[in-house]
Design a protein around this motif. Structure first.
Motif, PDB file in Angstrom:
ATOM      1  N   CYS A  62       0.838  -1.201   0.000  1.00  0.00           N
ATOM      2  CA  CYS A  62       0.000   0.000   0.000  1.00  0.00           C
ATOM      3  C   CYS A  62       0.880   1.261   0.000  1.00  0.00           C
ATOM      4  CB  CYS A  62      -0.849  -0.025   1.262  1.00  0.00           C
ATOM      5  SG  CYS A  62      -2.218   1.136   1.285  1.00  0.00           S
ATOM      6  N   HIS A 112      -1.716  -4.338  -6.393  1.00  0.00           N
ATOM      7  CA  HIS A 112      -2.807  -4.590  -5.444  1.00  0.00           C
ATOM      8  C   HIS A 112      -3.711  -3.381  -5.237  1.00  0.00           C
ATOM      9  CE1 HIS A 112       0.142  -7.734  -3.681  1.00  0.00           C
ATOM     10  NE2 HIS A 112      -0.640  -8.294  -4.589  1.00  0.00           N
ATOM     11  N   SER A 121     -10.308  -7.183  -2.558  1.00  0.00           N
ATOM     12  CA  SER A 121      -9.856  -7.738  -1.282  1.00  0.00           C
ATOM     13  C   SER A 121      -8.351  -7.585  -1.103  1.00  0.00           C
ATOM     14  CB  SER A 121     -10.223  -9.225  -1.188  1.00  0.00           C
ATOM     15  OG  SER A 121      -9.488  -9.990  -2.130  1.00  0.00           O
ATOM     16  N   GLN A 122      -7.650  -7.052  -2.127  1.00  0.00           N
ATOM     17  CA  GLN A 122      -6.196  -6.995  -2.108  1.00  0.00           C
ATOM     18  C   GLN A 122      -5.634  -5.602  -1.804  1.00  0.00           C
ATOM     19  OE1 GLN A 122      -4.230  -9.253  -5.355  1.00  0.00           O
ATOM     20  NE2 GLN A 122      -6.281  -9.521  -6.196  1.00  0.00           N
ATOM     21  N   ALA A 159      -2.758  -5.759   0.467  1.00  0.00           N
ATOM     22  CA  ALA A 159      -1.925  -6.954   0.347  1.00  0.00           C
ATOM     23  C   ALA A 159      -0.471  -6.577   0.083  1.00  0.00           C
ATOM     24  CB  ALA A 159      -2.451  -7.845  -0.768  1.00  0.00           C
ATOM     25  N   HIS A 189       2.303 -13.896  -1.315  1.00  0.00           N
ATOM     26  CA  HIS A 189       1.205 -12.920  -1.305  1.00  0.00           C
ATOM     27  C   HIS A 189       0.477 -13.094   0.017  1.00  0.00           C
ATOM     28  CE1 HIS A 189      -2.301 -10.670  -3.075  1.00  0.00           C
ATOM     29  NE2 HIS A 189      -2.895 -11.308  -2.078  1.00  0.00           N
ATOM     30  N   GLN A 198      -2.501 -11.134   2.725  1.00  0.00           N
ATOM     31  CA  GLN A 198      -3.496 -10.089   2.959  1.00  0.00           C
ATOM     32  C   GLN A 198      -4.429 -10.502   4.071  1.00  0.00           C
ATOM     33  OE1 GLN A 198      -5.223 -10.496  -1.054  1.00  0.00           O
ATOM     34  NE2 GLN A 198      -7.203 -10.900  -0.081  1.00  0.00           N
ATOM     35  N   ALA A 211     -10.940  -5.789   1.655  1.00  0.00           N
ATOM     36  CA  ALA A 211      -9.625  -5.735   2.281  1.00  0.00           C
ATOM     37  C   ALA A 211      -9.701  -5.120   3.669  1.00  0.00           C
ATOM     38  CB  ALA A 211      -8.677  -4.929   1.404  1.00  0.00           C
TER      39      ALA A 211
END
Length: 429
Positions: A216, A223, A237-238, A241, A359, A361, A373
Motif C-alpha cells: 500500500c 494490489h 480484497s487486495q 496486500a 502474497h 493479505q 480488504a
C-alpha cells in the motif's frame, strides 16, 4: 360470604402489561439512541441538490492505520456514475470532514486523476471500470468510473469519524436539461472511516531483507488497483496486500540461473501463521511456474489464480490469506486449529505469479472475491529503508540486479504496530 374479587383486576393487569411494554420500549429507545450516538453517519446533513454524478462505495467502511513513514494512512475506492444523458467530467475531488464539509482533508486534481505518461505514484486515480487508467476526465452519459482514494495525515486525531466527497467538474444542473453541461460543485456520499482499528498480527516470514512489493498505497501497483467484477459487484480484497520477496545482503533477488526458482533467495522459505486461527480452505496441487513470465491467461481461473494457498479465520471477522506456495508444502488442512508462529507451508511460485514470493493479505470474509480488504499492522519488525519505485518498475521480468540504493538505511530501526508500506525493506526476527 364469598370474598369479593377486585373489580379493577383486569385494569391492574392491563397497566402492568403497559408498564412492561413501556419499559421494553424505553430500553429499545435507549439502545437506539446509543446506536445513533455511536453511528458516525448519524445527524449528517447532505444538502438537497440534483447531482448528475452519483457515488457508490466499492470499499466497505474502513479506518486509518499507521505506516512505516510515520504517518497515518487511509485508503478506499468509489464508483462514480454519470446518471444523465448529457456528458459530464470530473475535474477535481475533495475529501472533506462529513460533519464539517469546509474542512478539506485531501484534494485530487490534474495528474492525480489523469496522467498518461505516469506509470506509478500519485497519479491516474480515475479508472475505467474496473481498474485500467482512464484516458481523460470525461464521463460519458450513463457510464461509470472507479476512483482510487488514499492519503496520509500526521496523526490519528486529524481524521474525522466520517468523510464526504466534493466533486468539481461539469454536467447538467437540473433533471430536465438535455444539453449544455455547466460547472458543478456537488457534495455527498457520506462514508464511515471509523469502523474499527487495525488488527495486530505477527509477520508471516522470518529473516532479513524482505521487500514489501506491491504494498500500500500508491496507484499503479498490482494490489492498490486490483478491483475486479465478481459476484455481481466491484470488489478489491487486495487493497492492503503485500507480495513479500527477499534479497540477499547485496540486494539481489536471485543468484545463478534466473530461470530456476531455486536460484531465488526466498524460494522454499518457511511461512508462518500470523495469529491463532482455524483453516477454512486450502489448495495444494498446482505445479510451479518458471520465473520471468506469467502463466498462460487461458489457464487462470477464480480457483487457481492465487496458486497453492491457505485461508485462515483468525477471529473478529478477519481472515488471513497466504498464496503461491510450493506444491505439497502445506502442513495444514481445512478445519485445523493453528497457533501463531506455527509453520504452515513454504514460499513458492504458483498461480498468477512470475517469480517466487508470498502474497499475504487480511480480509473480512473467507472468500477473496466476496470479502473486502482489511488494513492491519505487524507487531514488531526492523525497518531498513526503501527500494526505489523506479528500480522495480524498470527492472526486467526476473528482477535482475541489486536493488539496495541510497534509500536503504545503514542500520535497522525497531518498529512496532505499523504496516510496511510499498517497497519497504524489512527485517523480521
Amino acid at each position: 360470604m364469598a370474598k369479593q374479587q377486585p373489580r379493577n383486576r383486569a385494569h391492574i393487569s392491563l397497566w402492568k402489561s403497559l408498564a412492561v411494554i413501556g419499559l421494553v420500549l424505553g430500553v429499545a429507545a435507549c439502545t437506539s439512541n446509543a446506536a445513533t450516538k455511536n453511528d458516525p453517519l448519524a445527524g449528517l446533513k447532505v444538502p438537497d441538490a440534483f447531482t448528475p454524478l452519483t457515488v457508490a462505495p466499492i470499499s466497505q467502511p474502513t479506518f486509518p492505520f499507521p505506516g512505516t513513514d510515520g504517518k497515518y494512512h487511509l485508503a478506499f475506492d468509489m464508483q462514480i456514475t454519470n446518471a444523465t444523458s448529457v456528458p459530464a467530467s470530473l475535474n477535481a475531488v475533495d475529501v472533506v470532514d462529513a460533519q464539517n464539509p469546509t474542512k478539506v482533508l485531501a484534494s485530487f486534481a490534474g495528474r492525480q486523476l489523469i496522467e498518461p505518461d505516469c506509470n506509478y505514484g500519485d497519479c491516474n486515480r480515475l479508472r475505467l471500470l474496473p481498474a485500467a487508467a482512464a484516458i481523460d476526465i470525461d464521463i460519458p452519459p450513463q457510464a461509470s468510473r472507479s476512483l482510487l482514494i488514499n492519503f496520509a495525515l500526521d496523526n490519528l486525531g486529524q481524521f474525522p469519524k466520517a468523510v464526504m466527497l466534493r466533486l468539481h467538474g461539469t454536467g447538467v444542473t437540473n433533471p430536465a436539461a438535455s444539453k449544455d453541461p455547466s460547472g458543478i460543485d456537488i457534495l455527498g456520499a457520506p462514508f464511515n472511516i471509523s469502523a474499527g482499528t487495525p488488527p495486530v498480527i505477527s509477520p508471516p516470514v522470518r529473516g532479513n531483507n524482505w521487500v514489501a512489493q506491491n504494498g500500500c498505497c500508491d496507484p499503479g501497483w498490482a494490489h492498490r488497483d486490483a478491483i475486479m467484477p465478481v459476484n455481481m459487484k466491484l470488489n478489491n480484497s487486495q487493497r492492503f496486500a503485500i507480495d513479500w520477496t527477499r534479497t540477499n545482503d547485496q540486494g539481489n533477488f536471485y543468484t545463478g540461473d534466473q530461470t530456476k526458482n531455486e536460484s531465488y533467495v526466498d524460494y522454499g522459505t518457511p511461512v508462518y501463521a500470523v495469529a491463532d486461527g482455524t483453516v477454512t480452505s486450502t489448495l495444494d496441487n498446482l505445479e510451479a511456474n518458471a520465473p520471468g513470465k506469467l502463466p498462460d491467461p487461458e489457464t487462470i481461473t477464480v480457483d487457481n489464480i492465487d496458486g497453492n494457498h491457505i485461508i485462515m479465520d483468525i477471529g473478529g471477522g478477519v481472515y488471513a490469506m497466504y498464496a503461491h506456495f510450493i506444491k505439497g508444502s502445506l502442513s495444514v488442512k481445512p478445519g485445523d486449529k493453528v497457533k501463531k508462529g506455527q509453520q504452515i507451508a513454504r514460499l513458492g511460485n504458483t498461480g498468477n505469479s512470475s517469480a517466487p514470493h508470498l502474497h499475504f493479505q487480511l480480509m473480512n470474509g473467507p472468500s477473496i472475491f466476496e470479502a473486502d480488504a482489511v488494513p492491519y499492522v505487524l507487531d514488531n519488525f526492523g525497518y531498513q529503508g526503501q527500494v526505489s519505485q523506479a528500480s522495480i518498475w524498470e527492472a526486467d521480468s526476473y528482477l535482475s540486479g541489486s536493488f539496495f540504493g541510497p534509500d536503504r538505511l545503514p542500520s535497522s530501526q525497531s518498529r512496532s504496530k505499523q504496516l510496511p508500506l510499498l517497497l519497504a525493506i524489512v527485517n523480521f526476527a
